[in-house]
Design a protein around this motif. Structure first.
Motif, mmCIF file in Angstrom:
data_model
loop_
_atom_site.group_PDB
_atom_site.id
_atom_site.type_symbol
_atom_site.label_atom_id
_atom_site.label_comp_id
_atom_site.label_asym_id
_atom_site.label_seq_id
_atom_site.Cartn_x
_atom_site.Cartn_y
_atom_site.Cartn_z
ATOM 1 N N ARG A 1 59.629 44.014 49.830
ATOM 2 C CA ARG A 1 59.917 44.315 51.244
ATOM 3 C C ARG A 1 60.898 43.295 51.819
ATOM 4 O O ARG A 1 61.835 43.647 52.531
ATOM 5 N N ASP B 1 60.998 50.868 54.189
ATOM 6 C CA ASP B 1 59.844 49.994 53.957
ATOM 7 C C ASP B 1 58.779 50.658 53.074
ATOM 8 O O ASP B 1 57.609 50.308 53.141
ATOM 9 N N GLN B 2 59.186 51.632 52.261
ATOM 10 C CA GLN B 2 58.237 52.332 51.396
ATOM 11 C C GLN B 2 58.743 52.353 49.962
ATOM 12 O O GLN B 2 59.946 52.336 49.713
ATOM 13 N N MET B 3 57.800 52.432 49.042
ATOM 14 C CA MET B 3 58.123 52.753 47.650
ATOM 15 C C MET B 3 57.982 54.273 47.495
ATOM 16 O O MET B 3 57.326 54.892 48.336
ATOM 17 N N PRO B 4 58.475 54.868 46.442
ATOM 18 C CA PRO B 4 59.233 54.239 45.366
ATOM 19 C C PRO B 4 60.663 53.907 45.786
ATOM 20 O O PRO B 4 61.156 54.376 46.805
ATOM 21 N N GLN C 1 62.375 57.872 49.090
ATOM 22 C CA GLN C 1 61.935 59.265 49.091
ATOM 23 C C GLN C 1 62.238 59.960 47.751
ATOM 24 O O GLN C 1 63.393 60.247 47.415
ATOM 25 N N SER C 2 61.181 60.243 47.015
ATOM 26 C CA SER C 2 61.365 60.815 45.683
ATOM 27 C C SER C 2 62.120 62.140 45.727
ATOM 28 O O SER C 2 62.921 62.432 44.823
ATOM 29 N N LEU D 1 48.673 48.109 47.677
ATOM 30 C CA LEU D 1 48.956 48.652 49.007
ATOM 31 C C LEU D 1 47.958 48.171 50.058
ATOM 32 O O LEU D 1 48.096 48.493 51.235
ATOM 33 N N ARG E 1 44.854 49.017 50.534
ATOM 34 C CA ARG E 1 44.228 50.195 51.123
ATOM 35 C C ARG E 1 42.812 50.344 50.608
ATOM 36 O O ARG E 1 42.427 49.730 49.620
HETATM 37 N N1 LIG Z 1 57.148 60.624 50.589
HETATM 38 C C1 LIG Z 1 57.430 59.446 49.796
HETATM 39 C C2 LIG Z 1 56.174 58.658 49.531
HETATM 40 C C3 LIG Z 1 56.166 57.408 50.350
HETATM 41 C C4 LIG Z 1 54.886 56.653 50.199
HETATM 42 O O1 LIG Z 1 53.828 57.130 50.590
HETATM 43 N N2 LIG Z 1 54.965 55.442 49.618
HETATM 44 C C5 LIG Z 1 53.816 54.558 49.517
HETATM 45 C C6 LIG Z 1 53.564 54.120 48.097
HETATM 46 S S1 LIG Z 1 53.420 55.488 47.019
HETATM 47 C C7 LIG Z 1 54.155 53.311 50.307
HETATM 48 O O2 LIG Z 1 55.177 52.707 50.121
HETATM 49 N N3 LIG Z 1 53.244 52.962 51.203
HETATM 50 C C8 LIG Z 1 53.375 51.776 51.982
HETATM 51 C C9 LIG Z 1 53.887 52.056 53.355
HETATM 52 O O3 LIG Z 1 54.192 53.217 53.685
HETATM 53 O O4 LIG Z 1 53.987 51.111 54.117
HETATM 54 C C10 LIG Z 1 58.074 59.829 48.470
HETATM 55 O O5 LIG Z 1 57.840 60.948 47.996
HETATM 56 O O6 LIG Z 1 58.802 59.028 47.902
#
Ligand SMILES: N[C@@H](CCC(=O)N[C@@H](CS)C(=O)NCC(=O)O)C(=O)O
Length: 211
Positions: free
Chosen positions: A24, A32-35, A46-47, A195, A197
């Motif tokens: 990050r 701010d998200q993976m992947p 965004q995959s 994460l 969670r």
């Molecule tokens: N819709 C996104 C998925 C995004 C997502 O949910 N990423 C999660 C990990 S799989 C993440 O980074 N979560 C942490 C956050 O959102 O802060 C995709 O298909 O790439």
């Protein structure tokens, strides 16, 4: 999609909350998200965007707007179909996961079969292979990890799966260390830890990683 379009790649696992914090802080995550896909100096999020970028780059988006529409339609329904497989490892038991997968397959499997028959090429979207076939084969591979006989009543779907997974670059990837195996409890725990969670409610001390 990287394998299907002949792009050599490495996986960089994010194993700890500290790894994620460092990623990050690097500024490489646009939202701010993976992947994250790093390719040719770009950082993609965004995959679905990654898949489509690779499809366009690799000539797997069909030959015209009608092909592209069918690609998008099949990839959209495949996301709905694949969701059950993504959730499988988070279920209380393998029996519950398999029962859910069988119900989902009973809904969508015959529709995919009919679509392939209607298309007539052996592929699901166009006269030639497209990214929709790759994405569908990927979803089927997840189903097969849990239900090895699930394609026994859908011969066209089974043939599509074989056609994609025996492409030389795809087969090499599937047989390599780059390919992750079926997600297990270790994976579920690692994802929750990274994460920060909650774990699925059936696991002991489900809140143990929540910060
Ligand atoms: N819709 C996104 C998925 C995004 C997502 O949910 N990423 C999660 C990990 S799989 C993440 O980074 N979560 C942490 C956050 O959102 O802060 C995709 O298909 O790439």
């Amino acid at each position: 999609m990287l394998a299907a379009t002949g792009v050599a790649f490495t996986n960089v696992p994010v194993d700890t909350p500290e790894d994620l914090a460092a990623l990050r802080a690097s500024g490489k995550l646009p939202f701010d998200q993976m992947p994250l896909l790093e390719i040719e100096g770009e950082c993609l999020s965004q995959s679905s965007a990654m898949i489509r970028y690779l499809a366009r780059r690799g000539g797997l988006y069909g030959a015209n707007d009608t092909d592209a529409m069918w690609c998008d339609m099949v990839v959209g329904v495949t996301a709905d179909f694949a969701e059950t497989a993504i959730q499988a490892a988070f279920k209380p038991s393998a029996d519950v996961a398999i029962a859910d997968l069988e119900v989902r397959f009973a809904k969508f499997g015959p529709r995919f079969e009919a679509r392939i028959e209607e298309q007539g090429s052996g592929f699901c979207a166009a006269d030639t292979m497209t990214f929709a076939d790759v994405v569908l084969a990927e979803a089927l591979s997840s189903y097969l990890e849990w239900c090895p006989d699930i394609l026994s009543g859908t011969p066209r779907l089974a043939a599509l799966f074989k056609a994609i997974t025996t492409q030389p670059d795809v087969a090499a990837y599937l047989n390599s260390d780059l390919r992750y195996g079926r997600p297990d409890d270790e994976y579920v725990i690692a994802a929750a830890r990274v994460l920060q969670r909650a774990l699925p409610a059936h696991m002991p001390d489900a809140e143990r990683f929540v910060v």
